[in-house]
Scaffold this motif. Structure first.
Motif: not given
Length: 264
Positions: A225-227, A260-261, A252-253, A235-236
């Protein structure tokens, strides 16, 4: 809960750090005799030996080692090969390291011993009790008799014992680093960001527990889940701006977002 030992072995422990300080008492409780403890620093060996009935602290490895059924190398990975090479081992001694990433071939430097692996898949920290019956113990050995001995030792401690070859164990160790070490580091970043905003760390506790429970119940990639998963660009961008003071964490973010994408 502690399992009952079906065998009683004489064990020599080389090392007195985080793993040895937990493993030594567990072996004694399971009915094994810890014959000796050696450590690079003598006070640590004496401290651990004092907790183990009948164990003595070895001041050095210059003399032949006391007799034991198995010698466990609870030392840093980089110290295993030099320690094997410079120690005078009893002929055909069963010697096992406790490392996740070291192959069985590390014992090639000392052909007089029968090499093995006794790898506990757990994180060890001072002051934290270990539930040994729940700890996976991964075994590998150079010969059938050594394998049987290490399996018996493992089954006296744990309900989860597996035979893994070196390649499997390396993959497991990498997976463990992602699941434990990297996760802990990310939680540390989260804790620091909360502290900066004068927010208590326990705010994240229910979220962390649900995340872990869900990931253990389902394939983790399937429940992401998440942005990043939503491809929520505003949001990102806001998050990246909030991390401007911390370039390493910002990078790192961004890397985790991309990972993830890419997995979706």
């Amino acid at each position: 809960m502690q399992l009952s030992a079906t065998i009683s072995l004489r064990v020599g422990i080389l090392g007195a750090g985080r793993v040895a300080s937990q493993l030594g008492p567990a072996l004694a409780t399971a009915g094994h005799e810890v014959v000796f403890v050696w450590n690079r620093t003598a006070p640590a060996a004496k401290t651990l030996a004092a907790q183990l009935p009948g164990a003595r602290a070895l001041a050095s490895l210059s003399a032949p080692l006391p007799a034991a059924d198995v010698y466990l190398l609870a030392v840093p990975d980089a110290a295993v090969a030099p320690l094997l090479a410079r120690t005078t081992w009893p002929l055909d001694a069963v010697v096992a390291h406790l490392a996740g990433a070291l192959p069985l071939s590390v014992f090639d430097v000392q052909p007089t011993v029968r090499g093995g692996v006794f790898y506990p898949l757990q994180t060890f920290s001072p002051g934290r009790a270990i539930d040994w019956p729940a700890v996976p113990l991964c075994i590998e050995a150079a010969d059938a008799a050594g394998e049987a001995l290490l399996l018996g030792l493992a089954h006296s401690l744990s309900q989860h014992v597996r035979l893994l070859d070196s390649a499997q164990r390396l993959k497991l160790h990498v997976a463990a680093v992602f699941a434990n070490n990297f996760t802990n580091h990310l939680l540390g970043i989260a804790d620091a960001l909360l502290a900066e905003a004068n927010l208590p760390a326990e705010l994240l506790a229910p979220l962390v527990r649900e995340t872990v429970d869900k990931a253990l119940a389902s394939p983790p990639f399937a429940v992401q889940t998440g942005p990043a998963a939503r491809r929520d660009a505003p949001t990102l961008a806001a998050h990246q701006a909030a991390l401007a003071r911390y370039p390493a964490w910002q990078a790192l973010y961004e890397q985790l977002t991309a990972s993830i994408q890419a997995q979706l």
